[in-house]
Enzyme design. Structure first.
Site, PDB file in Angstrom:
ATOM      1  N   HIS A 112       0.924  -1.270   0.115  1.00 31.10           N
ATOM      2  CA  HIS A 112       0.088  -0.006   0.010  1.00 31.10           C
ATOM      3  C   HIS A 112       0.903   1.131   0.037  1.00 31.10           C
ATOM      4  O   HIS A 112       2.190   1.315   0.552  1.00 31.10           O
ATOM      5  CB  HIS A 112      -0.942   0.105   1.360  1.00 31.10           C
ATOM      6  CG  HIS A 112      -1.973  -1.301   1.216  1.00 31.10           C
ATOM      7  ND1 HIS A 112      -2.015  -1.767   2.625  1.00 31.10           N
ATOM      8  CD2 HIS A 112      -2.626  -1.943   0.476  1.00 31.10           C
ATOM      9  CE1 HIS A 112      -2.894  -2.658   2.479  1.00 31.10           C
ATOM     10  NE2 HIS A 112      -3.083  -2.886   1.205  1.00 31.10           N
TER      11      HIS A 112
ATOM     12  N   LYS B 227       6.181   6.346   7.256  1.00 27.93           N
ATOM     13  CA  LYS B 227       5.603   5.539   8.391  1.00 27.93           C
ATOM     14  C   LYS B 227       6.870   5.031   9.477  1.00 27.93           C
ATOM     15  O   LYS B 227       7.772   4.749   8.696  1.00 27.93           O
ATOM     16  CB  LYS B 227       4.955   4.377   7.844  1.00 27.93           C
ATOM     17  CG  LYS B 227       3.740   4.815   7.033  1.00 27.93           C
ATOM     18  CD  LYS B 227       3.123   3.447   6.389  1.00 27.93           C
ATOM     19  CE  LYS B 227       1.859   3.645   5.647  1.00 27.93           C
ATOM     20  NZ  LYS B 227       1.189   2.659   5.066  1.00 27.93           N
TER      21      LYS B 227
ATOM     22  N   TYR C 148       1.818   1.501  13.619  1.00 25.94           N
ATOM     23  CA  TYR C 148       2.487   2.313  12.745  1.00 25.94           C
ATOM     24  C   TYR C 148       2.339   3.917  13.040  1.00 25.94           C
ATOM     25  O   TYR C 148       1.017   4.144  13.230  1.00 25.94           O
ATOM     26  CB  TYR C 148       2.673   1.870  11.560  1.00 25.94           C
ATOM     27  CG  TYR C 148       1.272   1.845  10.706  1.00 25.94           C
ATOM     28  CD1 TYR C 148       0.627   2.605   9.680  1.00 25.94           C
ATOM     29  CD2 TYR C 148       0.607   0.706  10.933  1.00 25.94           C
ATOM     30  CE1 TYR C 148      -0.166   2.698   9.109  1.00 25.94           C
ATOM     31  CE2 TYR C 148      -0.804   0.582   9.939  1.00 25.94           C
ATOM     32  CZ  TYR C 148      -0.915   1.466   9.197  1.00 25.94           C
ATOM     33  OH  TYR C 148      -2.115   1.415   8.632  1.00 25.94           O
TER      34      TYR C 148
ATOM     35  N   ASP D 171      -6.739  -6.303  -1.904  1.00 24.38           N
ATOM     36  CA  ASP D 171      -5.369  -6.370  -2.006  1.00 24.38           C
ATOM     37  C   ASP D 171      -5.096  -7.265  -3.294  1.00 24.38           C
ATOM     38  O   ASP D 171      -4.139  -7.063  -3.964  1.00 24.38           O
ATOM     39  CB  ASP D 171      -4.684  -6.723  -0.978  1.00 24.38           C
ATOM     40  CG  ASP D 171      -4.368  -5.680   0.117  1.00 24.38           C
ATOM     41  OD1 ASP D 171      -4.783  -4.552  -0.113  1.00 24.38           O
ATOM     42  OD2 ASP D 171      -4.063  -6.183   1.387  1.00 24.38           O
TER      43      ASP D 171
END
Length: 181
Positions: free
Chosen positions: A62, A72, A132, A170
């Site tokens: 992603h 991140k 995250y 996904d």
């Protein structure tokens, strides 16, 4: 805190200094000043996210596009994952290259993934909790991704493909060359 450059430009592994005794352990999971001093990067995290997954779940690859791109800092709070970052910055020396690292609650390592990267992870233990920090807010209209088994990227997920669990979303992500041709 030890910060190591990965084989990808601007992507770092962060290993905390864990203090253990008979009561348990303590470590500083993030220190902005130390991070900036060791990486020469100024990061302002604005959103924290967390997921819980079963063994075999693969989330990714992603990324957020344009003004909503996100850096991140990822870590595991319980369990373990194989974490993967892919450099999608066309002007980078490491464009289209990937890096993977095992993150778990034994090594307490974290991975810093800069803006312009795709990210995904494969869960290696049941009930794994993944956390995250992001330096930009999520925007649904800016989300994108690349199919996990794209042959151009040739990522070794170290897992039997028939044992992977992916969301329909996904599984329908585009191929790398469809995004960057």
């Amino acid at each position: 805190m030890i910060i190591e450059q990965t084989n990808l430009e601007d992507c770092f592994i962060i290993t905390p200094n864990v203090l253990e005794d008979d009561r348990g352990y303590f470590f500083e999971s993030f220190n902005r000043k130390k991070f900036e001093d060791l990486t020469d990067m100024n990061i302002d995290f604005v959103q924290d996210n967390q997921s819980k997954s079963s063994k075999g779940v693969l989330r990714g690859l992603h990324f957020q596009k344009g003004d909503y791109a996100q850096a991140k800092l990822v870590r595991v709070l319980k369990g373990s994952v194989l974490d993967v970052a892919v450099d999608l910055r066309p002007n980078s020396k490491t464009f289209s290259k990937s890096f993977s690292v095992k993150l778990d609650t034994i090594n307490n390592k974290q991975l810093f993934i800069p803006r312009g990267f795709a990210h995904g992870f494969l869960v290696l233990e049941n009930d794994t909790i993944f956390s995250y920090k992001c330096d930009n807010y999520y925007n649904k209209l800016s989300e994108s991704g690349i199919l996990y088994n794209d042959q151009t990227l040739a990522i070794n997920w170290e897992f039997k493909e028939e044992e992977l669990i992916l969301s329909p979303k996904d599984l329908s992500l585009p191929m790398f060359n469809d995004l960057f041709s």
